[in-house]
Write an enzyme that holds these catalytic residues in place. Structure first.
Site, PDB file in Angstrom:
ATOM      1  N   ARG A  14       0.911  -1.133  -0.013  1.00 51.60           N
ATOM      2  CA  ARG A  14       0.000  -0.061   0.088  1.00 51.60           C
ATOM      3  C   ARG A  14       0.924   1.438  -0.014  1.00 51.60           C
ATOM      4  NH1 ARG A  14      -5.319  -0.495   3.628  1.00 51.60           N
ATOM      5  NH2 ARG A  14      -5.180  -2.667   2.793  1.00 51.60           N
ATOM      6  N   SER A  99      -8.202  -0.323  -0.432  1.00 50.91           N
ATOM      7  CA  SER A  99      -9.312  -0.520   0.700  1.00 50.91           C
ATOM      8  C   SER A  99      -9.882   0.892   0.871  1.00 50.91           C
ATOM      9  CB  SER A  99      -8.765  -1.186   1.823  1.00 50.91           C
ATOM     10  OG  SER A  99      -9.779  -1.448   2.365  1.00 50.91           O
ATOM     11  N   HIS A 100      -9.538   1.355   2.140  1.00 50.92           N
ATOM     12  CA  HIS A 100     -10.302   2.402   2.647  1.00 50.92           C
ATOM     13  C   HIS A 100      -9.320   3.703   2.603  1.00 50.92           C
ATOM     14  CE1 HIS A 100      -8.175   0.526   6.019  1.00 50.92           C
ATOM     15  NE2 HIS A 100      -8.054   1.663   6.458  1.00 50.92           N
ATOM     16  N   LYS A 109      -3.180  -6.780  -2.864  1.00 48.53           N
ATOM     17  CA  LYS A 109      -3.344  -7.932  -1.848  1.00 48.53           C
ATOM     18  C   LYS A 109      -3.207  -9.394  -2.724  1.00 48.53           C
ATOM     19  CE  LYS A 109      -6.678  -5.381   1.105  1.00 48.53           C
ATOM     20  NZ  LYS A 109      -7.873  -5.466   1.693  1.00 48.53           N
ATOM     21  N   ASP A 240     -16.564  -0.330   2.930  1.00 47.08           N
ATOM     22  CA  ASP A 240     -15.258   0.399   2.603  1.00 47.08           C
ATOM     23  C   ASP A 240     -15.108   0.152   1.112  1.00 47.08           C
ATOM     24  OD1 ASP A 240     -14.313  -2.202   2.374  1.00 47.08           O
ATOM     25  OD2 ASP A 240     -12.787  -2.156   3.972  1.00 47.08           O
ATOM     26  N   ASP A 242     -12.977  -1.484  -1.236  1.00 48.77           N
ATOM     27  CA  ASP A 242     -13.139  -2.844  -1.631  1.00 48.77           C
ATOM     28  C   ASP A 242     -14.038  -3.854  -1.226  1.00 48.77           C
ATOM     29  OD1 ASP A 242     -11.631  -2.883   0.338  1.00 48.77           O
ATOM     30  OD2 ASP A 242      -9.953  -4.587  -0.103  1.00 48.77           O
ATOM     31  N   ASP A 244     -14.511  -5.396   1.397  1.00 47.31           N
ATOM     32  CA  ASP A 244     -14.267  -6.631   2.397  1.00 47.31           C
ATOM     33  C   ASP A 244     -14.720  -6.380   3.748  1.00 47.31           C
ATOM     34  OD1 ASP A 244     -12.243  -4.738   3.024  1.00 47.31           O
ATOM     35  OD2 ASP A 244     -10.697  -6.402   2.735  1.00 47.31           O
ATOM     36  N   ARG A 245     -15.303  -5.104   3.991  1.00 49.32           N
ATOM     37  CA  ARG A 245     -15.782  -4.884   5.366  1.00 49.32           C
ATOM     38  C   ARG A 245     -17.038  -4.135   5.213  1.00 49.32           C
ATOM     39  NH1 ARG A 245     -12.023  -1.731   8.916  1.00 49.32           N
ATOM     40  NH2 ARG A 245     -11.598  -0.759   7.088  1.00 49.32           N
ATOM     41  N   HIS A 327     -14.105  -7.405  10.058  1.00 46.30           N
ATOM     42  CA  HIS A 327     -13.452  -8.565   9.170  1.00 46.30           C
ATOM     43  C   HIS A 327     -14.190  -9.757   9.646  1.00 46.30           C
ATOM     44  CE1 HIS A 327     -10.759  -6.424   6.696  1.00 46.30           C
ATOM     45  NE2 HIS A 327     -10.336  -5.871   7.939  1.00 46.30           N
TER      46      HIS A 327
END
Length: 452
Positions: A14, A99-100, A109, A240, A242, A244-245, A327
């Protein structure tokens, strides 16, 4: 010449585009990844960030020149890379996302076969060393091929399999994609669901016109909460970038802490799978432990972090794992985390709640085990702080060190852990039925933590 790899972290890559993450870095990763992970065929995708397509093009070029075939699933969420890697039985997957993080960031990732995570101690550090110092490997005699593939329908049908659609009632639900990658997927899911979806910041837009897609920031919650209140919705959900949460709001627009969702989802799984094992993290524990035992399950604690949770779930064959950071991990989703499965499970439970409102279902647990939420404090020496707090509180309570320092007393407990990436101490406190005790202990601990 050593190549700049400062964007490499403990679990992913990142950095700021194009300073620390750029096309040259992506290309070099593509050249080294196939050999390092014995990958002949991998899936790639990107979220909505404006730099994503260029980074993906360079990554794919590197992969193909190393003889690796590529399946490009286009714009997607991180969990769609997990799904594709396992579902298509590929050798690995690479998701281009930050992500966020703010819009100037991007990252990657990685997973290997069966969507197993690649992190610092399972290959990411080796990849960093090769990218930084390694001479590019000889190009393959036969270059790999790239295939564009849309897996959206297969992915959506798998996600929907976690609930019984006949149980769902026509609830009104506010959904806030944060201009991230969740919007297009929600449009596909909508045709299968009886819900009325009220869409906020729905269009995917990597310029983030309504701010960074991070619902953990209090300022970012109001758009969802306000629409829940104005529309009379039964619940709200925000994701967020992407997706994933996901983060839940009750019908009053109140934000539900991720901690309480872990117990709620554990209960949902145990209703259908009595006796199953549930994994949880050590930051906040009492509510989860009690609900799992009351529901006939087996609670098993694990160090925080996706690599540790996934490893523990595989070892224990646990059906579900959850962290207070929102998560949530699922055995039948290759032990990976998903931001689309949880809200469906929550709304299935709400549909079967005999007329109880979402706030009623959550309030009892929140009053029974009030918690502080995670409080971050900048410190000069995190190790010194941990030693000092243990010396002060340890002799009076029960000490455990699964992740950081946890000390438990009769009516309250706390966890104190240091950040892996910055000079910060993270504090979580909870109590039994006594919010005043929890608040007092937070003040006492912060006073001790911040002693110069």
């Amino acid at each position: 010449m050593r190549y700049n790899t400062e964007a490499f972290g403990a679990y992913d890559i990142r950095g700021i585009y194009p300073r620390t993450i750029n096309e040259e870095l992506a290309y070099r990763i593509g050249r080294f990844f196939p050999t390092l992970f014995a990958a002949k065929k991998v899936v790639v995708g990107n979220d909505i960030r404006l730099s994503g397509p260029a980074l993906k093009e360079a990554l794919v070029k590197g992969l193909m020149e190393s003889g690796c075939d590529v399946i490009d699933i286009g714009q997607c969420g991180t969990e769609m890379i997990y799904f594709a890697t396992a579902h298509l039985k590929l050798d690995g997957g690479i998701m281009i996302t930050a992500s966020h993080n703010p819009k100037e960031y991007n990252g990657m990732k990685f997973v290997r076969q069966e969507a197993r995570p690649i992190s610092g101690d399972t290959g990411l550090r080796d990849l960093e060393l090769q990218v930084a110092d390694g001479e590019l490997p000889v190009r393959a005699e036969t270059a790999g091929k790239v295939e564009k593939l849309d897996i959206t329908e297969e992915y959506v049908k798998h996600i929907l399999s976690y609930v019984d659609l006949s149980n769902l009632k026509p609830l009104k639900v506010v959904v806030n994609a944060g201009n991230g990658a969740a919007g297009p997927i929600l449009d596909v899911m909508e045709k299968y669901l009886p819900f009325e979806l009220i869409k906020v910041h729905h269009q995917a837009d990597g310029s983030f016109p309504n701010g960074v897609p991070n619902p953990l920031l209090p300022d970012n919650r109001e758009a969802t909460a306000k629409m829940v209140r104005e529309s009379g919705a039964d619940a709200g959900v925000a994701w967020d970038g992407d997706f994933d949460r996901c983060f839940m709001f009750d019908e009053q627009g109140n934000f539900i802490e991720g901690y309480y969702m872990v117990g709620f989802l554990a209960k949902a799984f145990l209703q259908k799978n009595p006796g199953a094992k549930i994994i949880y993290d050590p930051r906040l524990t009492w509510n989860t432990e009690e609900l799992v035992r009351e529901s006939g399950g087996v609670p098993i604690i694990s160090k925080s972090g996706h690599a540790f949770i996934k490893e523990k779930m595989r070892k224990e064959n646990a059906i579900y794992g959850g962290e207070m950071s929102a998560h949530h991990y699922f055995r039948d989703f290759s032990y990976c985390d998903s931001g689309m499965i949880p809200w469906l499970l929550v709304l299935e439970l709400l549909s079967q709640a005999d007329g109880k409102r979402f706030s009623e279902l959550m309030q009892e647990r929140m009053e029974r085990y009030p918690c502080s939420g995670e409080i971050n404090s900048k410190v000069k020496d995190a190790d010194e702080v941990l030693e000092r707090i243990e010396a002060e509180y340890g002799p009076l309570g029960k000490v455990t060190k699964v992740d950081g320092l946890s000390v438990e007393f009769d009516n309250w407990r706390f966890n104190l852990r240091k950040s892996n990436t910055e000079p910060v101490i993270r504090l979580n406190v909870e109590s039994r039925n006594e919010a005043d005790v929890m608040r007092k202990k937070v003040k006492d601990l912060l006073r001790s933590v911040c002693i110069i």
